[in-house]
Design an enzyme around this catalytic site. Structure first.
Site, mmCIF file in Angstrom:
data_model
loop_
_atom_site.group_PDB
_atom_site.id
_atom_site.type_symbol
_atom_site.label_atom_id
_atom_site.label_comp_id
_atom_site.label_asym_id
_atom_site.label_seq_id
_atom_site.Cartn_x
_atom_site.Cartn_y
_atom_site.Cartn_z
ATOM 1 N N TYR A 49 -102.511 14.019 2.045
ATOM 2 C CA TYR A 49 -101.436 14.404 2.972
ATOM 3 C C TYR A 49 -102.000 14.989 4.262
ATOM 4 O O TYR A 49 -102.997 15.724 4.242
ATOM 5 C CB TYR A 49 -100.479 15.408 2.316
ATOM 6 C CG TYR A 49 -99.524 14.794 1.298
ATOM 7 C CD1 TYR A 49 -99.426 13.416 1.136
ATOM 8 C CD2 TYR A 49 -98.707 15.594 0.503
ATOM 9 C CE1 TYR A 49 -98.560 12.855 0.215
ATOM 10 C CE2 TYR A 49 -97.827 15.039 -0.430
ATOM 11 C CZ TYR A 49 -97.765 13.676 -0.573
ATOM 12 O OH TYR A 49 -96.904 13.113 -1.481
ATOM 13 N N TRP A 202 -89.018 11.920 -5.154
ATOM 14 C CA TRP A 202 -89.467 12.093 -3.762
ATOM 15 C C TRP A 202 -88.524 11.379 -2.776
ATOM 16 O O TRP A 202 -87.793 10.471 -3.154
ATOM 17 C CB TRP A 202 -90.905 11.689 -3.551
ATOM 18 C CG TRP A 202 -91.402 10.304 -3.866
ATOM 19 C CD1 TRP A 202 -92.012 9.897 -5.019
ATOM 20 C CD2 TRP A 202 -91.423 9.150 -2.992
ATOM 21 N NE1 TRP A 202 -92.394 8.581 -4.917
ATOM 22 C CE2 TRP A 202 -92.058 8.098 -3.682
ATOM 23 C CE3 TRP A 202 -90.979 8.923 -1.685
ATOM 24 C CZ2 TRP A 202 -92.247 6.824 -3.124
ATOM 25 C CZ3 TRP A 202 -91.168 7.659 -1.121
ATOM 26 C CH2 TRP A 202 -91.787 6.632 -1.843
ATOM 27 N N SER A 203 -88.581 11.847 -1.518
ATOM 28 C CA SER A 203 -87.725 11.343 -0.421
ATOM 29 C C SER A 203 -86.246 11.267 -0.808
ATOM 30 O O SER A 203 -85.607 10.216 -0.649
ATOM 31 C CB SER A 203 -88.216 9.974 0.086
ATOM 32 O OG SER A 203 -89.450 10.107 0.760
ATOM 33 N N LEU A 205 -83.833 12.348 0.745
ATOM 34 C CA LEU A 205 -83.012 12.092 1.933
ATOM 35 C C LEU A 205 -83.460 10.792 2.607
ATOM 36 O O LEU A 205 -83.207 10.584 3.796
ATOM 37 C CB LEU A 205 -83.152 13.263 2.928
ATOM 38 C CG LEU A 205 -82.870 14.666 2.356
ATOM 39 C CD1 LEU A 205 -83.142 15.742 3.406
ATOM 40 C CD2 LEU A 205 -81.417 14.761 1.871
ATOM 41 N N GLY A 207 -86.361 10.054 3.455
ATOM 42 C CA GLY A 207 -87.317 10.364 4.511
ATOM 43 C C GLY A 207 -86.635 10.720 5.831
ATOM 44 O O GLY A 207 -87.264 10.680 6.887
ATOM 45 N N GLY A 208 -85.344 11.056 5.770
ATOM 46 C CA GLY A 208 -84.581 11.402 6.982
ATOM 47 C C GLY A 208 -83.663 10.271 7.433
ATOM 48 O O GLY A 208 -82.783 10.460 8.279
ATOM 49 N N PHE A 211 -79.888 10.551 7.776
ATOM 50 C CA PHE A 211 -79.280 11.153 8.972
ATOM 51 C C PHE A 211 -79.421 10.270 10.200
ATOM 52 O O PHE A 211 -78.566 10.270 11.069
ATOM 53 C CB PHE A 211 -79.944 12.501 9.274
ATOM 54 C CG PHE A 211 -79.857 13.453 8.132
ATOM 55 C CD1 PHE A 211 -78.717 14.218 7.949
ATOM 56 C CD2 PHE A 211 -80.883 13.560 7.218
ATOM 57 C CE1 PHE A 211 -78.602 15.084 6.878
ATOM 58 C CE2 PHE A 211 -80.791 14.422 6.144
ATOM 59 C CZ PHE A 211 -79.650 15.174 5.976
ATOM 60 N N GLY A 258 -89.559 21.272 6.844
ATOM 61 C CA GLY A 258 -90.267 22.509 7.157
ATOM 62 C C GLY A 258 -89.285 23.619 7.486
ATOM 63 O O GLY A 258 -89.667 24.779 7.617
#
Ligand code: NAP
Length: 292
Positions: A49, A202-203, A205, A207-208, A211, A258
């Site tokens: 990462y 994982w992910s 959402l 990965g965004g 939205f 974050g």
């Protein structure tokens, strides 16, 4: 075979993107403290990462505030050889050899300033994996006290079964979201329930994309989820986490944000119980058609 036990928090903080948050060491310490205050005690890393820098950034915070370590579970992954300036491989590839897994585990221990990793996952299925040999590596590193538990990520059910037969695995960490539902149908979550092992997600959402996605599916899902979220008096993030948590395999769902607000929205989902009709309304919006 005894089932390994380790208590992870239902919401896990993912550190894939930590380098992009550009936090100072004191800010990272505060970020971890606030996550712990929210009840997020498990932290998900991988050796690769942040171009191999993420673990070390988190580790600097643990070095600055060593008492945090005993309040958390550290998860990391290895097995991907990712090309980078410091790792000039010709191509990206997978490696689960004895030497590579040991080297990466020992590097993760140094990066994270810890004596032991609570859970290490093989990041992606290695087609050249020798299951018996890898199980030996697991057993040796466990005996040395370097790793407490083992698992995998992105493994098919047969790949999971093969390795699990040689060494008890704790989890399969897989993708699941209102935009990516393969794990519902490919047997991954059935296998988890069959074995009584909780998957990690994982992910959640997308990965965004939930939205920001402008593709048809994202637009459709966002519209449906916004209407459901309004009815429950919650936001889209909380609804997406509640949607994943609703699965009977009792998944641990990993955040990627974050922002403390983002973590709070994820944790809020623990108090939301989605109606089956609403859960299926999200499924229907995702697929673009009704259940058969
Ligand atoms: P995610 O929650 O699906 O996506 C997080 C992204 O969505 C962040 O960039 C975040 O930006 C953005 N986002 C959140 N709320 C938003 C909003 N309201 N509007 C716009 N954007 C928003 O999770 P992920 O980061 O893809 O993955 C989560 C964790 O899973 C990772 O950290 C990693 O630990 C793990 N993971 C594992 C694998 C694997 O192969 N095992 C693969 C991928 C990820 P902000 O920071 O601005 O909120």
């Amino acid at each position: 075979m005894p089932t390994p036990s380790l208590t992870l928090s239902p919401i896990v903080a993912g550190l894939w993107r930590i380098v992009s948050w550009q936090l100072t060491v004191p800010e990272r310490v505060r970020w971890i403290e606030q996550a712990l205050e929210l009840g997020i005690t498990s932290f998900d890393h991988a050796d690769i990462y942040g171009d191999y820098q993420a673990e070390a950034q988190f580790g600097e915070a643990l070095k600055a505030a060593p008492s945090l370590r005993e309040r958390m579970q550290l998860i990391t992954k290895c097995g991907i050889r990712l090309r980078s300036a410091q790792h000039p491989y010709r191509i990206n590839y997978y490696d689960t050899s004895v030497a590579y897994v040991r080297a990466q585990v020992e590097q993760s221990l140094r990066n994270l300033h810890t004596e032991q990793l609570d859970l290490v996952l093989i990041h992606r299925p290695d087609y050249l994996m020798d299951a018996a040999e890898l199980a030996q590596t697991f057993a040796t590193l466990t005996r040395e006290g370097k790793v407490a538990h083992w698992g995998v990520s992105n493994h098919t059910t047969s790949q999971f079964a093969l390795l699990h037969q040689h060494h008890p695995l704790l989890t399969n960490q897989v993708e699941l979201s209102p935009l990516q539902m393969n794990a519902l149908d490919d047997g991954t979550l059935d296998q988890a329930q069959q074995l009584g092992l909780r998957p990690m997600i994982w992910s959640p959402l997308g990965g965004g994309r939930l939205f920001t996605g402008e593709d048809e599916q994202a637009v459709r899902v966002r519209a449906e989820m916004t209407s459901i979220a309004n009815r429950y008096g919650i936001n889209l993030t909380t609804l997406a986490f509640a949607w994943a948590l609703r699965h009977p395999s009792r998944p641990h769902v990993i955040t990627g944000t974050g922002r403390m607000d983002g973590l709070r929205d994820a944790v809020a989902a623990l108090n939301v119980h989605l109606d089956a009709e609403d859960w299926y309304a999200v499924w229907t919006a995702s697929k673009g058609h009704s259940v058969p």
